[in-house]
Design a protein around this motif. Structure first.
Motif, PDB file in Angstrom:
ATOM      1  N   ASP A   1      18.275  15.043  41.931  1.00 44.20           N
ATOM      2  CA  ASP A   1      18.069  14.888  43.371  1.00 44.20           C
ATOM      3  C   ASP A   1      19.110  15.628  44.203  1.00 44.20           C
ATOM      4  OD1 ASP A   1      15.865  13.166  42.939  1.00 44.20           O
ATOM      5  OD2 ASP A   1      17.226  11.462  42.645  1.00 44.20           O
ATOM      6  N   LEU A   2      19.878  16.470  43.568  1.00 39.41           N
ATOM      7  CA  LEU A   2      20.928  17.206  44.281  1.00 39.41           C
ATOM      8  C   LEU A   2      20.309  18.430  44.962  1.00 39.41           C
ATOM      9  CD1 LEU A   2      23.884  17.655  45.009  1.00 39.41           C
ATOM     10  CD2 LEU A   2      24.214  18.761  42.786  1.00 39.41           C
ATOM     11  N   LYS A   3      20.125  18.304  46.264  1.00 43.37           N
ATOM     12  CA  LYS A   3      19.507  19.393  47.020  1.00 43.37           C
ATOM     13  C   LYS A   3      20.387  19.876  48.169  1.00 43.37           C
ATOM     14  CE  LYS A   3      14.861  17.732  45.955  1.00 43.37           C
ATOM     15  NZ  LYS A   3      13.604  17.144  46.499  1.00 43.37           N
ATOM     16  N   SER A   4      21.167  18.952  48.736  1.00 43.58           N
ATOM     17  CA  SER A   4      21.977  19.293  49.895  1.00 43.58           C
ATOM     18  C   SER A   4      23.428  18.917  49.678  1.00 43.58           C
ATOM     19  CB  SER A   4      21.452  18.566  51.140  1.00 43.58           C
ATOM     20  OG  SER A   4      21.751  17.187  51.064  1.00 43.58           O
ATOM     21  N   VAL A   5      24.290  19.409  50.556  1.00 37.07           N
ATOM     22  CA  VAL A   5      25.710  19.072  50.496  1.00 37.07           C
ATOM     23  C   VAL A   5      25.904  17.565  50.654  1.00 37.07           C
ATOM     24  CG1 VAL A   5      27.921  19.378  51.667  1.00 37.07           C
ATOM     25  CG2 VAL A   5      26.435  21.343  51.303  1.00 37.07           C
ATOM     26  N   LYS A   6      25.085  16.932  51.473  1.00 40.45           N
ATOM     27  CA  LYS A   6      25.210  15.483  51.671  1.00 40.45           C
ATOM     28  C   LYS A   6      24.948  14.708  50.390  1.00 40.45           C
ATOM     29  CE  LYS A   6      24.107  15.330  56.607  1.00 40.45           C
ATOM     30  NZ  LYS A   6      23.175  14.801  57.648  1.00 40.45           N
ATOM     31  N   ASP A   7      24.129  15.262  49.486  1.00 40.53           N
ATOM     32  CA  ASP A   7      23.813  14.590  48.224  1.00 40.53           C
ATOM     33  C   ASP A   7      24.988  14.575  47.252  1.00 40.53           C
ATOM     34  OD1 ASP A   7      21.191  14.168  49.087  1.00 40.53           O
ATOM     35  OD2 ASP A   7      20.515  16.095  48.261  1.00 40.53           O
ATOM     36  N   LEU A   8      25.976  15.413  47.492  1.00 40.28           N
ATOM     37  CA  LEU A   8      27.092  15.520  46.553  1.00 40.28           C
ATOM     38  C   LEU A   8      27.817  14.197  46.341  1.00 40.28           C
ATOM     39  CD1 LEU A   8      28.717  18.967  47.468  1.00 40.28           C
ATOM     40  CD2 LEU A   8      27.770  18.310  45.245  1.00 40.28           C
ATOM     41  N   ALA A   9      27.932  13.399  47.400  1.00 39.01           N
ATOM     42  CA  ALA A   9      28.669  12.130  47.299  1.00 39.01           C
ATOM     43  C   ALA A   9      28.104  11.239  46.195  1.00 39.01           C
ATOM     44  CB  ALA A   9      28.657  11.408  48.634  1.00 39.01           C
ATOM     45  N   LYS A  10      26.779  11.322  45.955  1.00 38.15           N
ATOM     46  CA  LYS A  10      26.141  10.482  44.926  1.00 38.15           C
ATOM     47  C   LYS A  10      26.523  10.916  43.513  1.00 38.15           C
ATOM     48  CE  LYS A  10      21.943  11.360  46.313  1.00 38.15           C
ATOM     49  NZ  LYS A  10      20.458  11.333  46.447  1.00 38.15           N
ATOM     50  N   TYR A  11      26.999  12.141  43.386  1.00 32.32           N
ATOM     51  CA  TYR A  11      27.246  12.701  42.053  1.00 32.32           C
ATOM     52  C   TYR A  11      28.718  13.077  41.831  1.00 32.32           C
ATOM     53  CZ  TYR A  11      22.146  13.138  41.847  1.00 32.32           C
ATOM     54  OH  TYR A  11      20.800  12.880  41.835  1.00 32.32           O
ATOM     55  N   ALA A  12      29.605  12.482  42.618  1.00 33.34           N
ATOM     56  CA  ALA A  12      31.017  12.865  42.536  1.00 33.34           C
ATOM     57  C   ALA A  12      31.570  12.727  41.117  1.00 33.34           C
ATOM     58  CB  ALA A  12      31.844  12.025  43.513  1.00 33.34           C
ATOM     59  N   GLU A  13      31.151  11.682  40.391  1.00 31.74           N
ATOM     60  CA  GLU A  13      31.697  11.454  39.057  1.00 31.74           C
ATOM     61  C   GLU A  13      31.324  12.560  38.065  1.00 31.74           C
ATOM     62  OE1 GLU A  13      28.146   8.473  37.425  1.00 31.74           O
ATOM     63  OE2 GLU A  13      30.086   7.650  38.054  1.00 31.74           O
ATOM     64  N   LEU A  14      30.225  13.265  38.346  1.00 32.78           N
ATOM     65  CA  LEU A  14      29.841  14.376  37.471  1.00 32.78           C
ATOM     66  C   LEU A  14      30.867  15.505  37.519  1.00 32.78           C
ATOM     67  CD1 LEU A  14      25.992  14.897  38.031  1.00 32.78           C
ATOM     68  CD2 LEU A  14      27.141  14.293  35.882  1.00 32.78           C
ATOM     69  N   PHE A  15      31.508  15.663  38.688  1.00 33.23           N
ATOM     70  CA  PHE A  15      32.417  16.791  38.913  1.00 33.23           C
ATOM     71  C   PHE A  15      33.885  16.333  38.812  1.00 33.23           C
ATOM     72  CE2 PHE A  15      28.534  17.362  41.428  1.00 33.23           C
ATOM     73  CZ  PHE A  15      28.078  18.576  40.941  1.00 33.23           C
ATOM     74  N   GLU A  16      34.167  15.490  37.860  1.00 31.85           N
ATOM     75  CA  GLU A  16      35.480  14.856  37.730  1.00 31.85           C
ATOM     76  C   GLU A  16      36.630  15.863  37.813  1.00 31.85           C
ATOM     77  OE1 GLU A  16      37.772  12.983  34.021  1.00 31.85           O
ATOM     78  OE2 GLU A  16      36.072  11.739  34.656  1.00 31.85           O
ATOM     79  N   ASP A  17      37.599  15.539  38.662  1.00 30.29           N
ATOM     80  CA  ASP A  17      38.796  16.365  38.810  1.00 30.29           C
ATOM     81  C   ASP A  17      39.745  16.049  37.660  1.00 30.29           C
ATOM     82  OD1 ASP A  17      41.138  17.639  39.503  1.00 30.29           O
ATOM     83  OD2 ASP A  17      41.160  16.926  41.570  1.00 30.29           O
ATOM     84  N   PRO A  18      40.024  17.013  36.779  1.00 27.93           N
ATOM     85  CA  PRO A  18      40.904  16.732  35.634  1.00 27.93           C
ATOM     86  C   PRO A  18      42.301  16.279  36.038  1.00 27.93           C
ATOM     87  CG  PRO A  18      40.500  19.094  35.864  1.00 27.93           C
ATOM     88  CD  PRO A  18      39.563  18.410  36.798  1.00 27.93           C
TER      89      PRO A  18
END
Length: 337
Positions: free
Chosen positions: A145-162
């Motif tokens: 469901d990632l289509k817009s910049v606003k959707d990023l908040a739902k997937y923050a854990e996918l992009f974990e900051d090392p």
């Protein structure tokens, strides 16, 4: 003996005349081969380097000038264009440089010659396999469901900051680029700083390397990118939607999509008088995002320098660039190729 000396003096006279003719011819050749030096700006990315080399090859071999390059950040090289240390800037990304560009034009420090190419792709990118998956490689969609910049908040854990696993990481524009500050503000404007840390790569190469690594390992990645680049020509990436461009909002906090970019060619205001024929050529210089991307992919696939890619491009597109210059110049350049 008399005849011997006559012969010697005649030989010496011929030698002196020959040396004079050679000296004169050499001086004339040097004059033709060095009408001066045209200095280009290298602001740190590959496409500007390719265009520097394409234009430089034509200028050196068709107009008998030397060429040189000055490296630096966007702001530093643009300052060099204004003060005359740099003669030509082959890629002015106007929307990233609007204020200093307008100031330079109003002051009469620069002359805009035309548009090299246009692009409407600049912003937040993710690998397309994150959204759609890739059955051939056994990759399931990670964020369907990632289509817009606003959707990023739902997937923050996918992009974990090392460096900080409590938040995601957004890769920003590289150090020294104007986009670095724009993207940093965008992250704040969209409220993404609540869930993400903003990371600034040290160079354009470091930025592209992070994308290559993600694709190699089929990992999540989100960050700033643009076209034309070899990355976007070679890898399937999706640009996330942002609110439609609005000049007032953009000027306030960059809270919209990037405007369509016309990538200008500009020169120092002294160059039209110093090298009018070269300026006429640069006025005719027009490519596209796709044509530029070709050369960038060639560089990557062949581990080639910008100079090699430029010569490959010039050989491939003779019908295009030969229209930018007079017929006699085109012949000289083709001969040099």
């Amino acid at each position: 003996m008399k005849h011997k000396w006559t012969f010697i003096w005649s030989a010496m006279l011929c030698l002196l005349i020959g040396l004079g003719i050679y000296s004169s011819a050499t001086s004339e050749d040097k004059g033709q081969a060095s009408n001066g030096t045209i200095v280009f700006a290298d602001a740190g990315w590959d496409s500007i380097r390719v265009h520097n080399q394409i234009a430089g090859f034509i200028i050196e071999n068709g107009y008998d000038y030397n060429t040189d390059v000055i490296n630096g950040s966007t702001s530093a090289t643009f300052t060099g264009l204004r003060n005359g240390e740099i003669d030509a800037y082959m890629e002015i990304w106007i929307n990233n440089l609007k204020k200093p560009y307008n100031e330079a034009k109003e002051a009469g420090d620069i002359v805009t010659l035309g548009t090299n190419f246009k692009t409407d792709k600049q912003g937040f990118f993710v690998p397309t396999y994150m959204i759609e998956g890739d059955p051939e490689k056994g990759i399931e969609p990670m964020a369907p469901d990632l289509k817009s910049v606003k959707d990023l908040a739902k997937y923050a854990e996918l992009f974990e900051d090392p460096a900080d696993p409590t938040k995601g990481r957004i890769i920003g524009g590289y150090s020294g680029s104007v986009a670095q500050e724009i993207m940093k503000q965008k992250v704040k404007t969209y409220g993404l700083d609540e869930n993400f840390n903003y990371f600034t790569p040290g160079s354009a190469a470091a930025l592209s390397t992070s994308i290559v690594k993600a694709f190699k390992n089929h990992e999540p990645w989100v960050g700033y990118y643009w076209t034309p680049t070899w990355i976007t020509s070679k890898y399937d990436m999706t640009m996330l939607k942002e609110p439609e461009y609005d000049q007032e909002i953009w000027n306030k906090n960059y809270g919209t999509a990037f405007p369509v970019d016309k990538i200008y060619i500009a020169v120092n205001s002294d160059l039209p008088e110093r090298a009018p024929k070269v300026v006429d050529f640069l006025k005719n210089y027009k490519t596209s995002s796709e044509l530029t991307g070709e050369a960038l992919v060639y560089m990557q696939d062949n581990n080639a320098e910008a100079k090699d890619a430029a010569e490959w491009w010039l050989k491939k597109h003779q019908d295009l660039w030969s229209k930018w210059v007079p017929a006699d110049v085109a012949r000289k350049v083709k001969s040099a190729l």
